[in-house]
Design a protein around this motif. Sequence first.
Motif, PDB file in Angstrom:
ATOM      1  N   VAL A 126       0.858  -1.250  -0.122  1.00  0.00           N
ATOM      2  CA  VAL A 126       0.210   0.021   0.008  1.00  0.00           C
ATOM      3  C   VAL A 126       0.817   1.202   0.035  1.00  0.00           C
ATOM      4  N   HIS A 166       2.822   1.805  -3.156  1.00  0.00           N
ATOM      5  CA  HIS A 166       2.143   2.133  -4.671  1.00  0.00           C
ATOM      6  C   HIS A 166       1.570   3.589  -4.120  1.00  0.00           C
ATOM      7  N   GLY A 167       1.279   4.017  -2.953  1.00  0.00           N
ATOM      8  CA  GLY A 167       0.579   5.371  -2.631  1.00  0.00           C
ATOM      9  C   GLY A 167       1.544   6.354  -2.690  1.00  0.00           C
ATOM     10  N   LEU A 224       1.182   9.697  -4.900  1.00  0.00           N
ATOM     11  CA  LEU A 224       0.545  10.823  -4.378  1.00  0.00           C
ATOM     12  C   LEU A 224       1.507  11.795  -3.780  1.00  0.00           C
ATOM     13  N   HIS A 227      -7.094  -1.077  -2.819  1.00  0.00           N
ATOM     14  CA  HIS A 227      -6.280   0.195  -2.671  1.00  0.00           C
ATOM     15  C   HIS A 227      -5.855   0.798  -3.752  1.00  0.00           C
ATOM     16  N   LEU A 256      -6.790   4.635  -4.965  1.00  0.00           N
ATOM     17  CA  LEU A 256      -5.377   5.452  -5.434  1.00  0.00           C
ATOM     18  C   LEU A 256      -5.754   5.986  -6.927  1.00  0.00           C
ATOM     19  N   ARG A 306      -5.700   9.809  -7.394  1.00  0.00           N
ATOM     20  CA  ARG A 306      -4.361  10.435  -8.371  1.00  0.00           C
ATOM     21  C   ARG A 306      -5.206  11.250  -9.497  1.00  0.00           C
ATOM     22  N   PHE A 356      -2.313  11.685   0.994  1.00  0.00           N
ATOM     23  CA  PHE A 356      -1.717  10.182   1.249  1.00  0.00           C
ATOM     24  C   PHE A 356      -2.248   9.717   2.524  1.00  0.00           C
ATOM     25  N   TRP A 383      -6.157   8.832   1.918  1.00  0.00           N
ATOM     26  CA  TRP A 383      -6.303   7.686   0.889  1.00  0.00           C
ATOM     27  C   TRP A 383      -6.159   6.279   2.034  1.00  0.00           C
ATOM     28  N   THR A 384      -4.904   6.362   2.615  1.00  0.00           N
ATOM     29  CA  THR A 384      -4.627   5.143   3.162  1.00  0.00           C
ATOM     30  C   THR A 384      -5.647   4.562   4.186  1.00  0.00           C
TER      31      THR A 384
END
Length: 379
Positions: free
Chosen positions: A21, A24-25, A28, A304, A308, A312, A330, A333-334
């Motif tokens: 996670v 990939h995140g 952002l 996720h 995301l 984005r 970020f 989003w998490t």
Amino acid sequence: MAASRIFGLDFLRFMAIMLVVIGHGLVLLPAFGGVYEFFRIFDFLGVEFFFVLSGFLIGTIFLKTFSDDSGVKDLMYFWKRRWWRTLPNYYLFILINLVGFSLLKEDFNFDWRYLFFLQNLTSPNEGFFSVSWSLTVEEWFYVTVPLIFLISLRLSKNKAIAIWSTFVIVVAASLIGRYHYITNFDATWGDEMRRVALLRLDSLIYGVAAAWLWLKSQEFLTKYKFHLFVVGILLLGFGISIRNSPEVNQHAWMLLFLFPIISLGVSCWLPLLSCWSFTDNRERFLENSIRNISLWSYSLYLVHVPALEGFRIFILPKIVDNAFLQISTFIVWTFFAIFSSFLIYRFFEKPFTDLRDGGPDAGWIRFVLSGRRQAKSNK
């Protein structure tokens, strides 16, 4: 639930999903380009952790389930339980990704191979449902490896011979496949090697071998669990240094053995993690959070990336020059992804998983099934 789960393995699963996670995140956080490059390895490691852990858990199941008189019925029972666990969520997110891509991409055409886990069987998948590549690796592992093991077991009548025969077959086939890919396609370690399912089955077989050793030599492995953990750290450090060195990771030998080095390193952690449990029943917020995220990890892995993409596309362009808002986005989003995974697990994944042991014990599936039974009786 907590009593039947091993906290150390839950922690490894938690660590794996959070590495994926976070890795990939990082898209952002364009204001922190250096941070992105430094931590980009997170998602790579997270998936490798998942592979070994899946091999260990699934290996434990079929090593305990199959005997030398097991047959097709036992194999189908094993597959049925796996598929009730994995397929409903997979097809749900094919649908979600299909709707999203259809709305956002005018020239989008759906690839039917996703319906049968063929999208990256022999070549990498791109774009649509990007994280499904690792699910293809696992599904083909669930289909082929228990079958090979069961055939070997029926022929040899000896579990030790069967498991090590299976191990040798899978490792040799994966190495030969990667060598063919390297010499014929000038492949690199990344998408060209990492995301091709038939080249990656050995990443899970190390977990199966670890399960066999744990079942047969638990006292010995427990005695040397800290030594093995250190060996695992050294192997992982070596693998990471290979992965992060372009002048090294393109060498043919490194392309062949990068993934096994990582898998062996994680496998060396398993004895210590398998011994990590809590003996009292006190409620601990951190422990419960780790257990819960571990439990929701499959749903979190799937949800996720669509979440995301939404952040984005619709939010990031408005905050591209604001580092504080990027960090805030970020974090939001998490937590959004984690909360969404809880909802999916609670109201979709778990009701379907319950079906593998008979009828669901609660939830909307029971309501639907009872409604159908009632309708049939009224006819």
